[in-house]
Design a protein around this motif. Structure first.
Motif, PDB file in Angstrom:
ATOM      1  N   PRO A 117       0.066  -2.275  -7.587  1.00 49.47           N
ATOM      2  CA  PRO A 117      -1.195  -2.458  -8.323  1.00 49.47           C
ATOM      3  C   PRO A 117      -2.310  -3.010  -7.429  1.00 49.47           C
ATOM      4  O   PRO A 117      -2.048  -3.734  -6.467  1.00 49.47           O
ATOM      5  CB  PRO A 117      -0.834  -3.465  -9.417  1.00 49.47           C
ATOM      6  CG  PRO A 117       0.645  -3.413  -9.541  1.00 49.47           C
ATOM      7  CD  PRO A 117       1.172  -2.997  -8.201  1.00 49.47           C
ATOM      8  N   ALA A 118      -3.527  -2.675  -7.792  1.00 47.31           N
ATOM      9  CA  ALA A 118      -4.697  -3.127  -7.028  1.00 47.31           C
ATOM     10  C   ALA A 118      -4.752  -4.643  -6.953  1.00 47.31           C
ATOM     11  O   ALA A 118      -5.181  -5.209  -5.938  1.00 47.31           O
ATOM     12  CB  ALA A 118      -5.973  -2.578  -7.651  1.00 47.31           C
ATOM     13  N   THR A 161      -2.306  -6.687  -6.652  1.00 49.60           N
ATOM     14  CA  THR A 161      -1.393  -7.126  -5.594  1.00 49.60           C
ATOM     15  C   THR A 161      -2.040  -6.948  -4.230  1.00 49.60           C
ATOM     16  O   THR A 161      -1.996  -7.848  -3.381  1.00 49.60           O
ATOM     17  CB  THR A 161      -0.077  -6.329  -5.645  1.00 49.60           C
ATOM     18  OG1 THR A 161       0.527  -6.528  -6.924  1.00 49.60           O
ATOM     19  CG2 THR A 161       0.883  -6.750  -4.553  1.00 49.60           C
ATOM     20  N   ILE A 162      -2.667  -5.790  -4.029  1.00 52.04           N
ATOM     21  CA  ILE A 162      -3.356  -5.510  -2.761  1.00 52.04           C
ATOM     22  C   ILE A 162      -4.468  -6.532  -2.534  1.00 52.04           C
ATOM     23  O   ILE A 162      -4.594  -7.090  -1.434  1.00 52.04           O
ATOM     24  CB  ILE A 162      -3.929  -4.075  -2.751  1.00 52.04           C
ATOM     25  CG1 ILE A 162      -2.852  -3.034  -3.041  1.00 52.04           C
ATOM     26  CG2 ILE A 162      -4.684  -3.786  -1.470  1.00 52.04           C
ATOM     27  CD1 ILE A 162      -1.776  -2.912  -2.022  1.00 52.04           C
ATOM     28  N   THR A 163      -5.249  -6.804  -3.569  1.00 49.26           N
ATOM     29  CA  THR A 163      -6.352  -7.760  -3.460  1.00 49.26           C
ATOM     30  C   THR A 163      -5.841  -9.159  -3.128  1.00 49.26           C
ATOM     31  O   THR A 163      -6.412  -9.847  -2.273  1.00 49.26           O
ATOM     32  CB  THR A 163      -7.158  -7.791  -4.774  1.00 49.26           C
ATOM     33  OG1 THR A 163      -7.669  -6.486  -5.028  1.00 49.26           O
ATOM     34  CG2 THR A 163      -8.310  -8.776  -4.699  1.00 49.26           C
ATOM     35  N   THR A 164      -4.770  -9.563  -3.782  1.00 51.37           N
ATOM     36  CA  THR A 164      -4.197 -10.884  -3.514  1.00 51.37           C
ATOM     37  C   THR A 164      -3.734 -11.001  -2.069  1.00 51.37           C
ATOM     38  O   THR A 164      -3.987 -12.012  -1.403  1.00 51.37           O
ATOM     39  CB  THR A 164      -3.026 -11.168  -4.472  1.00 51.37           C
ATOM     40  OG1 THR A 164      -3.513 -11.129  -5.818  1.00 51.37           O
ATOM     41  CG2 THR A 164      -2.389 -12.508  -4.188  1.00 51.37           C
ATOM     42  N   ARG A 193       0.832  -1.211   0.000  1.00 48.93           N
ATOM     43  CA  ARG A 193       0.000   0.000   0.000  1.00 48.93           C
ATOM     44  C   ARG A 193       0.864   1.258   0.000  1.00 48.93           C
ATOM     45  O   ARG A 193       0.560   2.226  -0.688  1.00 48.93           O
ATOM     46  CB  ARG A 193      -0.930  -0.003   1.211  1.00 48.93           C
ATOM     47  CG  ARG A 193      -2.085  -0.941   1.060  1.00 48.93           C
ATOM     48  CD  ARG A 193      -3.007  -0.881   2.248  1.00 48.93           C
ATOM     49  NE  ARG A 193      -4.205  -1.668   2.010  1.00 48.93           N
ATOM     50  CZ  ARG A 193      -5.010  -2.085   2.960  1.00 48.93           C
ATOM     51  NH1 ARG A 193      -4.747  -1.806   4.223  1.00 48.93           N
ATOM     52  NH2 ARG A 193      -6.075  -2.784   2.665  1.00 48.93           N
ATOM     53  N   LYS A 194       1.933   1.234   0.772  1.00 47.98           N
ATOM     54  CA  LYS A 194       2.818   2.395   0.858  1.00 47.98           C
ATOM     55  C   LYS A 194       3.481   2.674  -0.485  1.00 47.98           C
ATOM     56  O   LYS A 194       3.670   3.829  -0.864  1.00 47.98           O
ATOM     57  CB  LYS A 194       3.874   2.158   1.941  1.00 47.98           C
ATOM     58  CG  LYS A 194       4.736   3.355   2.219  1.00 47.98           C
ATOM     59  CD  LYS A 194       5.680   3.096   3.386  1.00 47.98           C
ATOM     60  CE  LYS A 194       6.505   4.340   3.680  1.00 47.98           C
ATOM     61  NZ  LYS A 194       7.410   4.123   4.804  1.00 47.98           N
ATOM     62  N   ARG A 195       3.826   1.617  -1.220  1.00 48.39           N
ATOM     63  CA  ARG A 195       4.484   1.774  -2.512  1.00 48.39           C
ATOM     64  C   ARG A 195       3.493   1.981  -3.648  1.00 48.39           C
ATOM     65  O   ARG A 195       3.881   2.090  -4.804  1.00 48.39           O
ATOM     66  CB  ARG A 195       5.315   0.529  -2.835  1.00 48.39           C
ATOM     67  CG  ARG A 195       6.492   0.323  -1.950  1.00 48.39           C
ATOM     68  CD  ARG A 195       7.370  -0.798  -2.439  1.00 48.39           C
ATOM     69  NE  ARG A 195       6.588  -1.972  -2.862  1.00 48.39           N
ATOM     70  CZ  ARG A 195       7.082  -3.187  -2.996  1.00 48.39           C
ATOM     71  NH1 ARG A 195       8.355  -3.411  -2.746  1.00 48.39           N
ATOM     72  NH2 ARG A 195       6.324  -4.192  -3.374  1.00 48.39           N
TER      73      ARG A 195
END
Length: 74
Positions: free
Chosen positions: A25-26, A28-31, A20-22
């Motif tokens: 991509p969405a 990656t966050i979702t995974t 999240r700080k970097r």
């Protein structure tokens, strides 16, 4: 086993915070968020239920509640 699950949980939470700080991509966050959900289910499964299937299924439904609407569209 519980200690190992908690170590994995901490690793994924840290990875999510870094992602999240970097502004990763969405996807990656979702995974990572799904991985946290899977780990919560894993930790729940280690709790002694003593044959109470209804409690086991209720806990599973609680953990998967947000995913259930998405699964119906598959």
């Amino acid at each position: 086993m519980v200690v190992l699950a908690h170590v994995f949980f901490g690793s994924v939470v840290t990875a999510l915070a870094v992602a999240r700080k970097r502004n990763d991509p969405a996807s990656t966050i979702t995974t990572l968020q799904k991985a946290i959900g899977d780990l919560k289910i894993t930790v729940d499964s280690l709790a002694p239920i003593e044959g109470d299937v209804i409690t086991l299924l209720a806990n599973l439904r609680h953990r998967m509640e947000q995913e259930l609407p998405h699964l119906s569209s598959i």
